[in-house]
Design a protein around this motif. Structure first.
Motif, mmCIF file in Angstrom:
data_model
loop_
_atom_site.group_PDB
_atom_site.id
_atom_site.type_symbol
_atom_site.label_atom_id
_atom_site.label_comp_id
_atom_site.label_asym_id
_atom_site.label_seq_id
_atom_site.Cartn_x
_atom_site.Cartn_y
_atom_site.Cartn_z
ATOM 1 N N GLN A 289 68.316 -32.328 77.064
ATOM 2 C CA GLN A 289 67.169 -33.128 76.634
ATOM 3 C C GLN A 289 66.503 -33.168 77.869
ATOM 4 O OE1 GLN A 289 67.482 -37.064 74.737
ATOM 5 N NE2 GLN A 289 69.502 -36.603 73.975
ATOM 6 N N ARG A 292 64.219 -29.996 78.078
ATOM 7 C CA ARG A 292 63.253 -30.111 77.220
ATOM 8 C C ARG A 292 62.004 -30.883 77.240
ATOM 9 N NH1 ARG A 292 63.723 -25.232 75.686
ATOM 10 N NH2 ARG A 292 61.493 -25.884 75.074
ATOM 11 N N ALA A 293 62.365 -32.081 77.901
ATOM 12 C CA ALA A 293 61.405 -32.888 78.472
ATOM 13 C C ALA A 293 60.283 -32.452 79.501
ATOM 14 C CB ALA A 293 61.951 -34.210 78.971
ATOM 15 N N ASP A 296 58.411 -29.173 77.663
ATOM 16 C CA ASP A 296 57.686 -29.445 76.434
ATOM 17 C C ASP A 296 57.487 -31.067 76.216
ATOM 18 O OD1 ASP A 296 57.986 -26.811 75.875
ATOM 19 O OD2 ASP A 296 59.942 -27.005 74.898
ATOM 20 N N GLU A 298 59.003 -33.205 75.367
ATOM 21 C CA GLU A 298 59.845 -33.923 74.159
ATOM 22 C C GLU A 298 60.600 -35.248 74.720
ATOM 23 O OE1 GLU A 298 62.714 -31.566 72.507
ATOM 24 O OE2 GLU A 298 61.538 -29.867 72.112
#
Length: 340
Positions: A289, A292-293, A296, A298
């Motif tokens: 996670q 991805r943060a 992107d 996220e």
């Protein structure tokens, strides 16, 4: 590609995060730093990357995008604030810091520099927690009255002549760890129960020392929540064969999770116990996670509220044990405001 530096192999999960980094196609381990030079050099040799003994050199390297912090907990604040100053994204083992005040200071620095900070609270991504959250959200337990969560092992039971069992000796160093079983293994019951029960109002805790170490090896905390629910949180390093137990009790039903066995009884469904056919799909790991943060932007499922709430219960538990009394969350928050 995210170029990362591994900052210390002190924590027992350091190798796990190094492996997750190596398995992620978007991450490349570039350098290792460790407050213990010998340990760091050995790790660097194993991973085939350079070792640097000066933290500022690592953080000042423009090629390094992010850091994975597995240093002693008493170094977290200093290291993470330095990493934020150099605009490095941060992944860290729990707990973030010893006090709520220090956590807030860290998050302020992270936000000022527009960085991604992830504290590893992995059980919030597991299928059984997600199932429990669904059951609570659907109202199948009615009003939630009690959560009991137990996670314990035998890591401090003397083994083959080693006084501290299979845990590393430094896990019993009060200065480095800030505590023992509750602050480390007990973190999981704390953040799981916090998430389901909501904001806490008071804590009463007993941090037992049965094997003569500097820190607790057997602990219980009773947490009172604004929702009216009680949390009974149990942990320890001196329990042989103890299963993970996560029990939710409400006015309309009960959910029992023990290791891989899950069963539900709800007046709204049936008078009999129900074993679910399947559990929800787990969320990506905290590490993935975080990646991805960074790449992107996220949103992550693990939040600042989760991380600070964990420290809050630990801070209150320590005061409760040392002073032999019930500690309200209000008094801790008032103390923080007085120092601002």
């Amino acid at each position: 590609m995210i170029n990362v530096a591994l900052l210390s192999r002190w924590h027992v999960h350091a190798d796990d995060y190094a492996n997750q980094a190596r398995q992620n196609e978007n991450v490349s381990i570039k350098v290792i730093w460790d407050e213990n030079t010998e340990r760091g050099e050995r790790w660097a040799k194993e991973l085939g990357v350079p070792f640097t003994s000066h933290l500022e050199t690592v953080l000042g390297d423009s090629e390094i995008d992010a850091v994975i912090v597995d240093a002693p907990t008493n170094l977290h604040k200093e290291i993470i604030l330095s990493a934020a100053k150099y605009k490095k994204h941060i992944f860290t083992e729990k707990v973030l810091a010893f006090t709520v005040k220090d956590c807030e200071e860290i998050y302020e620095a992270v936000k000022e520099n527009d960085l991604q900070l992830m504290v590893s609270l992995p059980r919030l991504t597991e299928d059984y927690y997600l199932y429990a959250q669904e059951i609570v959200d659907q109202g199948l337990l009615g009003k939630l009255t009690t959560i009991r969560c137990r996670l314990a092992h035998n890591g401090a039971v003397p083994l083959d002549g080693k006084a501290t069992g299979w845990l590393p000796d430094h896990f019993f160093n009060k200065e480095e760890c800030g505590g023992g079983a509750l602050i480390d293994l007990g973190a999981h019951p704390i953040y799981l129960t916090n998430r389901l029960a909501g904001p806490a109002t008071a804590v009463t805790a007993r941090l037992q020392n049965t094997e003569g170490h500097e820190v607790d090896d057997n602990a219980v905390a009773i947490v009172e929540y604004e929702s009216g629910a009680l949390g009974i949180l149990e942990t320890g390093f001196v329990s042989g064969g103890s299963p993970f137990q996560f029990e939710l009790y409400g006015t309309e039903g009960t959910l029992l999770i023990e290791d891989n066995q899950t069963r539900l009884k709800s007046k709204k469904l049936s008078e009999n116990w129900i074993v679910p056919d399947s559990l929800p799909e787990p969320h990506p790991s905290p590490f993935n996670q975080w990646v991805r943060a960074i790449l992107d932007s996220e949103l992550t499922t693990i939040s600042e509220t989760d991380a600070i709430g964990l420290t809050l219960i630990n801070e209150a538990s320590k005061i409760s044990h040392e002073q032999g009394r019930r500690v309200t969350i209000t008094e801790i928050m008032n103390k923080i405001q007085q120092t601002h």
